[in-house]
Design an enzyme around this catalytic site. Structure first.
Site, PDB file in Angstrom:
ATOM      1  N   ASN A 172       5.828  -4.516   5.970  1.00  0.00           N
ATOM      2  CA  ASN A 172       6.185  -5.815   6.542  1.00  0.00           C
ATOM      3  C   ASN A 172       6.403  -6.886   5.469  1.00  0.00           C
ATOM      4  O   ASN A 172       7.432  -7.564   5.443  1.00  0.00           O
ATOM      5  CB  ASN A 172       5.076  -6.301   7.492  1.00  0.00           C
ATOM      6  CG  ASN A 172       4.532  -5.210   8.369  1.00  0.00           C
ATOM      7  OD1 ASN A 172       3.950  -4.252   7.871  1.00  0.00           O
ATOM      8  ND2 ASN A 172       4.690  -5.347   9.673  1.00  0.00           N
ATOM      9  N   VAL A 201       1.864   3.531   6.202  1.00  0.00           N
ATOM     10  CA  VAL A 201       1.086   4.451   7.031  1.00  0.00           C
ATOM     11  C   VAL A 201       0.735   3.805   8.362  1.00  0.00           C
ATOM     12  O   VAL A 201       0.478   4.494   9.356  1.00  0.00           O
ATOM     13  CB  VAL A 201      -0.210   4.903   6.314  1.00  0.00           C
ATOM     14  CG1 VAL A 201       0.122   5.703   5.060  1.00  0.00           C
ATOM     15  CG2 VAL A 201      -1.122   3.732   5.987  1.00  0.00           C
ATOM     16  N   ASP A 202       0.716   2.470   8.409  1.00  0.00           N
ATOM     17  CA  ASP A 202       0.299   1.747   9.606  1.00  0.00           C
ATOM     18  C   ASP A 202       1.266   1.903  10.774  1.00  0.00           C
ATOM     19  O   ASP A 202       0.914   1.594  11.917  1.00  0.00           O
ATOM     20  CB  ASP A 202       0.130   0.256   9.299  1.00  0.00           C
ATOM     21  CG  ASP A 202      -1.010  -0.014   8.347  1.00  0.00           C
ATOM     22  OD1 ASP A 202      -2.007   0.727   8.409  1.00  0.00           O
ATOM     23  OD2 ASP A 202      -0.907  -0.947   7.533  1.00  0.00           O
ATOM     24  N   GLY A 238      -5.637   0.547   9.362  1.00  0.00           N
ATOM     25  CA  GLY A 238      -5.008  -0.095  10.516  1.00  0.00           C
ATOM     26  C   GLY A 238      -5.572  -1.478  10.726  1.00  0.00           C
ATOM     27  O   GLY A 238      -6.598  -1.641  11.371  1.00  0.00           O
ATOM     28  N   ARG A 239      -4.913  -2.485  10.136  1.00  0.00           N
ATOM     29  CA  ARG A 239      -5.421  -3.862  10.184  1.00  0.00           C
ATOM     30  C   ARG A 239      -5.207  -4.498  11.550  1.00  0.00           C
ATOM     31  O   ARG A 239      -6.150  -4.983  12.174  1.00  0.00           O
ATOM     32  CB  ARG A 239      -4.721  -4.697   9.114  1.00  0.00           C
ATOM     33  CG  ARG A 239      -5.001  -6.182   9.169  1.00  0.00           C
ATOM     34  CD  ARG A 239      -4.250  -6.908   8.080  1.00  0.00           C
ATOM     35  NE  ARG A 239      -4.632  -6.381   6.783  1.00  0.00           N
ATOM     36  CZ  ARG A 239      -5.715  -6.771   6.112  1.00  0.00           C
ATOM     37  NH1 ARG A 239      -6.505  -7.692   6.634  1.00  0.00           N
ATOM     38  NH2 ARG A 239      -6.007  -6.257   4.954  1.00  0.00           N
ATOM     39  N   GLY A 280       0.825  -1.202   0.000  1.00  0.00           N
ATOM     40  CA  GLY A 280       0.000   0.000   0.000  1.00  0.00           C
ATOM     41  C   GLY A 280       0.859   1.252   0.000  1.00  0.00           C
ATOM     42  O   GLY A 280       1.918   1.298   0.620  1.00  0.00           O
TER      43      GLY A 280
END
Length: 403
Positions: free
Chosen positions: A107, A136-137, A184-185, A11
């Site tokens: 990641n 962004v996370d 935000g997963r 992303g």
């Protein structure tokens, strides 16, 4: 001849191209690197041999990369699994004399970079592999924070501030609840950052829902009602990845992306429907979606500067002979804010997730405390506005002619 490849993956953010700028400018200025190529659409560009020579681009357009959001070169979500894939990658590396590989991502992207580094060691291929952080996370381990986070935090803080003023103005006889759905997963850093907009007790957000804290409907409804009773309205920031106590996502879409992650979306509408049906309160919600991660017109100056720096330092470290690392950010002080870079082994980053720590979260689990504010506030400082043409931001338009 020693050539380099840079690529973007996962992303996007509003400052990922600032990191590209850092890599490209440093590589163009390095005597040790003859050509810097960009792989179009991430690692897929290597497989497809879609490589663009940055030395042939208009220098003015390269300068505009600092201001350009999203991925100027295309991204991907490809996960490398088969031995044959690595054989093909290194066949292409050999064909184009690639001795440096810079992969800009989060990641899963660091996992790709790590596997390429490990395979190079396995077959004795001389290449320096460096990971350039992006997400962004803000969930990459061992780095204080991640380029992209400061700008999405700034964008969403402004959004919740303005959205709260809207619901406040309508609350007398209309909408009383406003919900801002954020990315935000697994980690709630993005949703938590909306707390930076809160200067006074009545300001929004009043509730922040984080994936780190199991969602409890009864406690949530109780806090919504008490907030409306106190202020006349309620402003909420909700992470897309919030879960029930049994671990199921509150807003799972029922299918997975190419990295194998459950696709999320709709937490705003889900919560709004719950509030309407259970409490009978008119509720509005907003889904910034792509806008929050590509809102370059309001990016943080700190974020842009650090994004450029990690890109440039990736080249510097590679030229020093380092390989198998991600460039991390180390905070030196808060006031005035200062940081430097450091090397983090890709093994320590690949597929790992840094969560919002419990010491940043309030006792009721529905807000963050002063420790979080102290951590996040310096990261949204300053503005780095793009140039404007006829009232609209001027972003890079690259030729990307394939070699």
């Amino acid at each position: 001849m020693k050539n380099a490849i840079y690529a973007q993956s996962g992303g996007v953010t509003s400052v990922i191209n600032a990191s590209a700028y850092g890599v490209i400018k440093a590589a163009l200025n390095a005597e040790e690197i003859d050509n810097i190529y960009v792989a179009i659409n991430g690692i897929n560009g290597v497989f497809n041999e879609e490589l663009a020579d940055m030395g042939k681009e208009d220098p003015e357009q390269i300068e505009l990369l600092k201001f350009t959001p999203s991925s100027a070169f295309g991204s991907c979500r490809r996960k490398l699994k088969e031995e044959s894939e690595f054989e093909e990658i290194f066949r292409i590396f050999d064909r184009y004399n690639i001795k440096y590989f810079f992969y800009n991502g989060g990641n899963d992207s660091m996992d790709t970079a790590n596997k390429i580094h490990q395979y190079a060691q396995k077959i004795g291929y001389d290449i320096k592999v460096m990971g350039v952080p992006k997400t962004v996370d803000n969930d990459l381990p061992e780095t204080d924070h991640t380029p992209g986070f400061g700008s999405i935090a700034k964008y969403l803080s402004v959004a919740i501030l303005e959205g709260t003023l809207d619901v406040k103005s309508m609350a007398a006889d209309s909408t009383k609840v406003f919900i801002l759905e954020t990315m935000g997963r697994h980690a709630g850093w993005v949703a938590a950052s909306t707390a930076l907009a809160k200067r006074h007790e009545s300001d929004g957000p009043h509730i922040i829902l984080l994936p780190e804290v199991p969602f409890n409907k009864e406690k949530f409804f109780e806090k919504v009602e008490k907030t409306i009773e106190k202020y006349g309205y309620c402003s909420i920031a909700a992470s897309e990845g919030i879960k029930y106590a049994d671990g199921t996502f509150v807003a799972a879409r029922g299918y997975k992306d190419n990295f194998g992650n459950v696709q999320l979306g709709g937490i705003g509408s889900t919560l709004a429907n719950l509030i309407r049906s259970e409490l009978g309160i008119k509720t509005h919600y907003a889904v910034p979606d792509y806008l929050q991660r590509s809102g370059r017109h309001i990016s943080s100056q700190v974020d842009v500067n650090e994004a450029i720096e990690v890109g440039a330092m990736a080249v510097k470290y590679a030229l020093e002979g380092k390989s198998g690392y991600m460039v991390g950010i180390e905070r030196l002080m808060n006031s005035p804010y200062m940081s430097t870079t450091k090397l983090i082994p890709l093994d320590n980053v690949a597929n790992e997730t840094k969560l919002v720590p419990p010491e940043f979260i309030t006792e009721d689990g529905m807000f963050v405390n002063e420790k979080f504010i102290e951590y996040a506030l310096p990261l949204i400082e300053g503005e780095y506005y793009p140039p404007y043409l006829n009232g609209i931001p001027l972003y890079a338009r690259l030729k990307l002619n394939r070699i």
